[in-house]
Structures are given as C-alpha cells and as structure tokens.
Write an enzyme that holds these catalytic residues in place. Structure first.
Site, short mmCIF file in Angstrom:
data_model
loop_
_atom_site.label_atom_id
_atom_site.label_comp_id
_atom_site.label_asym_id
_atom_site.label_seq_id
_atom_site.Cartn_x
_atom_site.Cartn_y
_atom_site.Cartn_z
N HIS A 4 0.79 -1.23 0.00
CA HIS A 4 0.00 0.00 0.00
C HIS A 4 0.82 1.28 0.00
O HIS A 4 0.27 2.38 0.10
CB HIS A 4 -0.96 0.02 1.19
CG HIS A 4 -1.90 -1.14 1.20
ND1 HIS A 4 -1.59 -2.34 1.82
CD2 HIS A 4 -3.12 -1.31 0.65
CE1 HIS A 4 -2.59 -3.19 1.66
NE2 HIS A 4 -3.53 -2.60 0.95
N GLY A 20 -3.92 11.15 10.55
CA GLY A 20 -4.93 10.31 9.92
C GLY A 20 -5.24 10.78 8.51
O GLY A 20 -5.39 9.97 7.57
N ARG A 24 -3.50 16.31 5.52
CA ARG A 24 -2.75 16.86 6.64
C ARG A 24 -1.27 16.48 6.51
O ARG A 24 -0.39 17.27 6.83
CB ARG A 24 -3.33 16.34 7.96
CG ARG A 24 -2.70 16.95 9.16
CD ARG A 24 -3.71 17.26 10.23
NE ARG A 24 -4.45 18.46 9.95
CZ ARG A 24 -5.30 19.03 10.79
NH1 ARG A 24 -5.51 18.48 11.97
NH2 ARG A 24 -5.94 20.13 10.48
N MET A 180 -9.14 6.77 17.65
CA MET A 180 -9.41 5.51 16.96
C MET A 180 -8.19 4.74 16.46
O MET A 180 -8.34 3.80 15.69
CB MET A 180 -10.36 5.80 15.77
CG MET A 180 -11.63 6.51 16.19
SD MET A 180 -12.80 6.80 14.86
CE MET A 180 -13.48 5.17 14.64
N GLU A 181 -6.98 5.13 16.88
CA GLU A 181 -5.80 4.51 16.26
C GLU A 181 -4.67 4.07 17.19
O GLU A 181 -3.88 3.20 16.83
CB GLU A 181 -5.19 5.48 15.22
CG GLU A 181 -6.04 5.74 14.00
CD GLU A 181 -7.10 6.81 14.20
OE1 GLU A 181 -6.98 7.57 15.20
OE2 GLU A 181 -8.04 6.92 13.40
N ASP A 204 -12.94 18.01 20.66
CA ASP A 204 -14.34 18.04 21.10
C ASP A 204 -14.44 17.37 22.46
O ASP A 204 -13.49 16.74 22.91
CB ASP A 204 -15.24 17.35 20.07
CG ASP A 204 -14.79 15.93 19.77
OD1 ASP A 204 -13.88 15.75 18.95
OD2 ASP A 204 -15.33 15.00 20.39
N1 HPA Z 1 -14.55 9.87 18.78
C1 HPA Z 1 -13.61 9.21 18.10
N2 HPA Z 1 -12.58 9.81 17.57
C2 HPA Z 1 -12.45 11.12 17.72
C3 HPA Z 1 -13.39 11.86 18.42
C4 HPA Z 1 -14.48 11.20 18.98
O1 HPA Z 1 -15.36 11.81 19.63
N3 HPA Z 1 -12.98 13.16 18.39
C5 HPA Z 1 -11.84 13.19 17.69
N4 HPA Z 1 -11.51 11.97 17.28
#
Ligand code: HPA
Length: 234
Positions: A4, A20, A24, A180-181, A204
């Site tokens: 890949h 990700g 970026r 998530m990583e 957030d």
């Molecule tokens: N969840 C999963 N991944 C993320 C979040 C979230 O609220 N904010 C930024 N990455």
C-alpha cells in the site's frame, strides 16, 4: 514498494509522523519540512520525506481507525524499517480536567477493537507508548508552558455508537480521551520492537458536547506539531 506504499527502499525516514488525514500529511510536509518529496500516492494516502532542522523525517497519512492504520504501520515497520512512529491526531475529551485544545500524550490505549482479540486469542494485551518518546514529548510541551496531560486513552472502532453513553464506562475508569488509532499503533510497535507515541489535541468533548472552531484547531495543531517535530528529532 510495499502493498500500500509506493516508496523505494531508503525513501522513508527512520522516524515518521502519522496524521490520519493524508491532506494533513501534505500540509505538514509543505509547511514544516524542508525539501519535501512525495514518495507515495497509492489510494491517495499521501506520504512525504523531507528534513526538519536538517534531520530526515517522513510524514505518512494513515486513514481513520484500526484496520487502516494497521495496514500502513505494518508496512512502515516491516517493509521500510521505520524505528519511531508518532501519531498526530485529534481526540474527544472524556475527562472534566481535559479541556478543548489541550494536548494529551497517550500513555496507554484501551480498545473495543476486535484486532487484539483476534491477535491474542482472547488474552488481553496492554498497548503502551514508548517511555522515551512520551518523556521527551512531555518535557518539550511542559517547557513551552502547554501543560500536557498524560494518561490512558481509548481507541474505539466505532465513531457512531449504538449507545450514546458508551464512553462513560471508559471515563469511569480514568481514560482521558477517545480516538481511533493508538491501540493498534502501540501493539504493532511492541510486535516489531519499535517506538511509538500518540500526541493528541482535544477537538471536542463527549462530556459537554462542545467542539473547537476551525481557528482554534489551527492554533492547537501548530502546538501539537511543534511537540511532535521536536520529539521526532530528539
Ligand atoms: N470519537 C472518536 N474519535 C475522535 C473523536 C471522537 O469523539 N474526536 C476526535 N476523534
């Protein structure tokens, strides 16, 4: 060439920054590296190598989530001999003391992913950051007065969960942020005896529902980049 990534041997540095978002990666290469050269555009998952303060450094997009980062990091470690991998990304706060724009150094990563259940046949592995990298990043960020937070994060395979309160269990057990990583990155670093770290900015909050503005994201992104770049060449 790996499956890949289209780089030739030697085109990827021993230290790689991992956003990700592939755009970026392009932004980082064009704004923070000297003489960047794009080594891959397979599936538009862009990768670049340049120098930072004279030291060779690469930046490679990973995509979102466990399966995607797993593919790129497997190939970086196995096929390109990458020694240090530093994820730069965003995360949602799970903790009242972790506020929007804060820098979080992911010391360990809990996960709901199936990846390690498959890999370890039901046993639990503890995905952990490189102590050397987290110590360096901590010192760099602290010296700049940015008050980094270090602690466990959660790497979830689900952005849109069935139960909107699912995050509360992780929060109850002291997890600082959700992304998530990192769990897969740390697990692969352990497998290949390499160093890895996740440097995250809080975009957030799952507690309050608030999110950063585009302008705030830019400022905090620059801070995260400074810590990542200085850690990468340390
Ligand atoms: N969840 C999963 N991944 C993320 C979040 C979230 O609220 N904010 C930024 N990455």
């Amino acid at each position: 060439m790996s499956v890949h990534i289209a780089a030739k041997n030697g085109e990827i540095a021993e230290t790689v920054l991992l956003p990700g978002d592939p755009l970026r990666a392009k932004f980082v290469a064009e704004n923070f590296l000297e003489n960047p050269v794009q080594y891959s555009s397979v599936r538009n998952m862009l990768g670049f190598t340049g120098t930072y303060k004279g030291k060779k450094l690469s930046v490679q997009g990973t995509g979102m989530g466990t399966p995607s980062i797993s593919i790129y990091v497997n190939e970086l470690f196995k096929d390109y001999g990458v020694k240090r991998a530093i994820r730069i990304g965003t995360a949602g706060s799970l903790h009242k003391d972790v506020r929007l724009r804060d820098l979080v150094l992911a010391m360990s990563a809990c996960t709901d992913s199936g990846a390690n259940k498959i890999r370890f046949g039901g046993r639990d592995f503890a995905p952990t950051a490189s102590f050397a990298l987290i110590k360096t990043a901590w010192e760099i960020a602290s010296a700049k007065g940015w008050e980094p937070k270090a602690g466990p994060v959660v790497s979830s395979d689900m952005f849109y969960t069935e139960d909107p309160d699912e995050w509360k269990l992780w929060a109850k057990f002291g997890c600082l942020a959700l992304e998530m990583e990192c769990a897969e990155l740390y697990t692969l670093a352990a497998k290949y005896s390499r160093q890895a770290l996740g440097i995250l900015t809080i975009s957030d909050s799952l507690i309050t529902g608030e999110a950063t503005s585009a302008e705030e994201r830019q400022t905090t992104f620059t801070r995260m980049m400074e810590v990542a770049l200085e850690t990468a060449i340390s």
